[in-house]
Design a protein around this motif. Structure first.
Motif, mmCIF file in Angstrom:
data_model
loop_
_atom_site.group_PDB
_atom_site.id
_atom_site.type_symbol
_atom_site.label_atom_id
_atom_site.label_comp_id
_atom_site.label_asym_id
_atom_site.label_seq_id
_atom_site.Cartn_x
_atom_site.Cartn_y
_atom_site.Cartn_z
ATOM 1 N N GLY A 3 0.813 -1.213 0.000
ATOM 2 C CA GLY A 3 0.000 0.000 0.000
ATOM 3 C C GLY A 3 0.839 1.252 0.000
ATOM 4 O O GLY A 3 2.058 1.202 0.131
ATOM 5 N N PRO A 4 0.196 2.384 -0.160
ATOM 6 C CA PRO A 4 0.901 3.660 -0.239
ATOM 7 C C PRO A 4 1.313 4.163 1.144
ATOM 8 O O PRO A 4 0.668 3.828 2.138
ATOM 9 C CB PRO A 4 -0.138 4.597 -0.850
ATOM 10 C CG PRO A 4 -1.452 4.037 -0.417
ATOM 11 C CD PRO A 4 -1.265 2.553 -0.329
ATOM 12 N N ASP B 79 9.975 7.365 6.407
ATOM 13 C CA ASP B 79 10.681 7.200 5.134
ATOM 14 C C ASP B 79 9.652 7.380 4.022
ATOM 15 O O ASP B 79 8.655 6.667 3.965
ATOM 16 C CB ASP B 79 11.291 5.794 5.102
ATOM 17 C CG ASP B 79 11.944 5.494 3.772
ATOM 18 O OD1 ASP B 79 11.850 6.344 2.865
ATOM 19 O OD2 ASP B 79 12.539 4.420 3.662
ATOM 20 N N GLY C 171 1.523 1.503 3.648
ATOM 21 C CA GLY C 171 2.892 1.251 3.205
ATOM 22 C C GLY C 171 3.934 2.061 3.956
ATOM 23 O O GLY C 171 5.084 2.167 3.538
ATOM 24 N N THR C 172 3.550 2.648 5.083
ATOM 25 C CA THR C 172 4.453 3.509 5.844
ATOM 26 C C THR C 172 5.676 2.738 6.340
ATOM 27 O O THR C 172 5.569 1.604 6.788
ATOM 28 C CB THR C 172 3.706 4.088 7.050
ATOM 29 O OG1 THR C 172 2.619 4.857 6.590
ATOM 30 C CG2 THR C 172 4.629 4.951 7.898
ATOM 31 N N ARG C 173 6.824 3.381 6.239
ATOM 32 C CA ARG C 173 8.055 2.812 6.799
ATOM 33 C C ARG C 173 8.755 3.886 7.608
ATOM 34 O O ARG C 173 8.568 5.081 7.380
ATOM 35 C CB ARG C 173 8.987 2.357 5.672
ATOM 36 C CG ARG C 173 8.431 1.205 4.836
ATOM 37 C CD ARG C 173 9.490 0.636 3.934
ATOM 38 N NE ARG C 173 10.054 1.672 3.090
ATOM 39 C CZ ARG C 173 10.111 1.585 1.757
ATOM 40 N NH1 ARG C 173 9.642 0.520 1.140
ATOM 41 N NH2 ARG C 173 10.640 2.556 1.056
ATOM 42 N N ARG D 220 12.251 5.792 8.804
ATOM 43 C CA ARG D 220 13.567 6.103 8.255
ATOM 44 C C ARG D 220 14.651 5.561 9.190
ATOM 45 O O ARG D 220 14.467 5.524 10.407
ATOM 46 C CB ARG D 220 13.714 7.614 8.138
ATOM 47 C CG ARG D 220 14.584 8.054 7.022
ATOM 48 C CD ARG D 220 14.095 9.370 6.456
ATOM 49 N NE ARG D 220 13.710 10.282 7.499
ATOM 50 C CZ ARG D 220 14.564 10.842 8.334
ATOM 51 N NH1 ARG D 220 15.845 10.594 8.256
ATOM 52 N NH2 ARG D 220 14.139 11.670 9.255
#
Lengths: 159, 159
Positions: A112-113, B8, B151-153, B155
């Motif tokens: 996903g985004p 990120d 989709g968060t990551r 950093r």
DNA sequence: CCCGCTGAGTCTGTCAATCAGACCTAGCCT
DNA sequence: AGGCTAGGTCTGATTGACAGACTCAGCGGG
């Protein structure tokens, strides 16, 4: 009905918009500002834009009236500047949402985004709807037609 | 609530979209195709894009699945190709409309813009409305907030 | 008072992209 | 055979992006 091939499209505002927004990194800078990142180094660290380019983009956006440079001072630090949206800049929100919508649909990783846009008041995801001035909702994108506007000019014969 | 500075954003789909759309002239090529101009030389004559660049942009858009290259033959001429929108390409209509809306408001000549987008069925001008999934219409652009998506990551620490 | 840190740049040299203009090519027409 | 046309390629000059080093003002610590 005029043949589109006879029209002069030099004064097309889409092309003019892209002269401002189409330089590399400009939209990323705007995404940062819309996200609330307002300081040079915060943007640089998050986005990895080369310093020089970031400086140029910010200066260009200020010059075009999309951002304004505001002095601020944190206690015990010297005066600095941050970059904030003008009204003209806020008007770019639909462009950002449209790009994010397309990107999220067609270019996102399988998980996903990383960024979504939501309604502050209810937390639901935001999307754009195409409407006409007569009030119809337009779902079929083939129902939108480009038409010569008031600034239309004809091209001279040096085809 | 996560600090945006710790996120990120390399996988941001807005940046990915701009990798395709942000090269010089790409949006102008798309405007042409949306206007119904589908042939190399017609685009070149209208837009004055350098041949090389036009060839590169068309190839790139085909490669990214935004356009497809269709053979056609006019009577008494040899086979040629024209460029048409795919579904992925049609999905860019809101981006075009958003850009045209902003450009028409802020960058048009005094006599007005040369291109307008209208509803095929009634002829009225088209505009975008921001809605949320809960059905609210969002007029105040400050009521739209970016939020970390699936989709968060984070950093890593090399700030 | 000197030292070093920090945010926000500028400077420099390299490498990639854009540009204008000339050149090329397949297939049709006369 | 020669010319025309759509749709390209090739070439050299200019412009832009990039990484990495350098600058500079003002604050805080010793």
């Amino acid at each position: 009905m005029v043949d589109p091939l006879d029209l002069d499209v030099d004064n097309c505002t889409i092309a003019r918009a892209m002269e401002i927004l189409g330089e590399k990194w400009t939209i990323v800078v705007l995404r940062e500002v819309f996200t609330g990142i307002r300081r040079f180094d915060d943007m640089r660290v998050r986005t990895k834009i080369p310093r020089q380019v970031l400086a140029n983009r910010l200066a260009g956006l200020v010059e075009h009236g999309v951002l304004r440079r505001e002095p601020y001072r944190e206690p015990g630090a010297r005066e600095r500047h941050e970059y904030r949206l003008t009204e003209k800049g806020f008007d770019l929100y639909p462009v950002l949402i449209a790009l994010a919508g397309w990107g999220n649909r067609h270019l996102a990783d399988p998980e996903g985004p990383p960024i979504e846009y939501v309604h502050r008041d209810c937390g639901a995801k935001v999307h754009l709807e195409t409407h006409c001035a007569a009030g119809h909702v337009i779902d079929d994108r083939r129902a939108v037609l480009p038409r010569p506007g008031p600034g239309t000019r004809l091209r001279d014969k040096n085809r």
